[in-house]
Design an enzyme around this catalytic site. Structure first.
Site, PDB file in Angstrom:
ATOM      1  N   GLU A 115       0.838  -1.205   0.000  1.00 29.51           N
ATOM      2  CA  GLU A 115       0.000   0.000   0.000  1.00 29.51           C
ATOM      3  C   GLU A 115       0.862   1.240   0.000  1.00 29.51           C
ATOM      4  OE1 GLU A 115      -2.773  -0.400   3.250  1.00 29.51           O
ATOM      5  OE2 GLU A 115      -4.101  -1.606   2.004  1.00 29.51           O
ATOM      6  N   ARG A 152      18.104 -18.655 -13.111  1.00 31.12           N
ATOM      7  CA  ARG A 152      18.498 -20.070 -13.167  1.00 31.12           C
ATOM      8  C   ARG A 152      17.902 -20.796 -14.376  1.00 31.12           C
ATOM      9  NH1 ARG A 152      16.131 -23.851 -10.562  1.00 31.12           N
ATOM     10  NH2 ARG A 152      17.920 -24.486  -9.310  1.00 31.12           N
TER      11      ARG A 152
END
Ligand code: ADE
Length: 250
Positions: A115, A152
């Site tokens: 927020e 990866r």
């Protein structure tokens, strides 16, 4: 393929050590790959480099203003980039989403505090990504999680024996069980087949273990899995060995 990731944050010092260690550091040394963290505060051109202000309408907490982020994006974005806001309200991170995102050459990741961004920022991002249904104090760990999961997947980043193609989730299943010396620990033995040297049987055992683990821990994944004939037989065999009920999926 991914070549560049820029992470915008108020806390680059949280991000940098991870980008410059271990597999991500090695990937940057060896590949045409650049991972960087930028402090949003450096793009605030007021006297105290202030980046936040109180919310309109009243609410607790401060909100990060549009101006410094807009300036940061204007400086860092490239034509081919995708801008991603990390937020619990986003699309949930998954292996298919990683495979999609790694195809982009350049990602700009925005790590804010929940927020914490002015909501108009949503007009300037391409998508929102969440790392799960829980709220963290900020988007820094999610940005690193996403970066790590993507890097990866790049060819050559992992060695053969750590290949991403062997990972849990890569083919929609969990990993098979792995063991190392000693062959007998306490009352527990390594499965005989793994020390048999019989490659075909070992391969079938791994598929069976992978299917069994997925059935045990993530049956939701198995329900969506497109079974081959061999996989169907091996899961049936797993149930017989485990003394479980009949397998009667499609
Ligand atoms: N920021 C705070 N919590 C988050 C989450 N679960 N995913 C992405 N960003 C976040």
């Amino acid at each position: 393929m991914l070549k560049r990731v820029d992470i915008l944050t108020l806390f680059p010092e949280l991000i940098e050590p991870y980008l410059t260690s271990s597999i991500l550091a090695r990937a940057q040394q060896r590949q045409d790959l650049n991972l960087r963290a930028h402090n949003i505060r450096n793009f605030a051109h007021n006297k105290h480099h202030q980046v936040d202000d109180t919310p309109y309408g009243g609410k607790l907490g401060m909100v990060i203003q549009m101006e410094p982020i807009y300036q940061a994006l204007a400086t860092i974005k490239t034509k081919a980039c995708q801008t991603i806001l990390l937020t619990p309200a986003g699309e949930k991170l998954s292996m298919p989403l990683c495979h999609e995102l790694v195809q982009h050459e350049h990602l700009v990741l925005l790590s804010g505090h929940y927020e914490g961004f002015d909501s108009r920022l949503l007009n300037y991002v391409d998508r929102c990504v969440s790392v799960g249904d829980y709220v963290l104090t900020g988007g820094e760990l999610p940005a690193l999680t996403l970066t790590d999961a993507l890097i990866r997947l790049l060819p050559g980043v992992l060695g053969n024996d750590e290949s991403a193609a062997m990972d849990s989730f890569y083919n929609g299943l969990l990993d098979w069980d792995v063991f190392t010396r000693p062959q007998k620990f306490d009352i527990f033995n390594v499965p005989d087949v793994l020390v048999s040297g019989h490659h075909q049987n070992i391969k079938r055992w791994k598929i069976k273990s992978s299917l069994g683990n997925t059935w045990r821990y993530r049956p939701d994944l198995l329900a969506r899995h497109p079974f081959s004939e061999e996989e169907r037989d091996l899961l049936q065999q797993f149930f017989v060995e485990e003394d479980k009920y009949e397998f009667n999926s499609r």
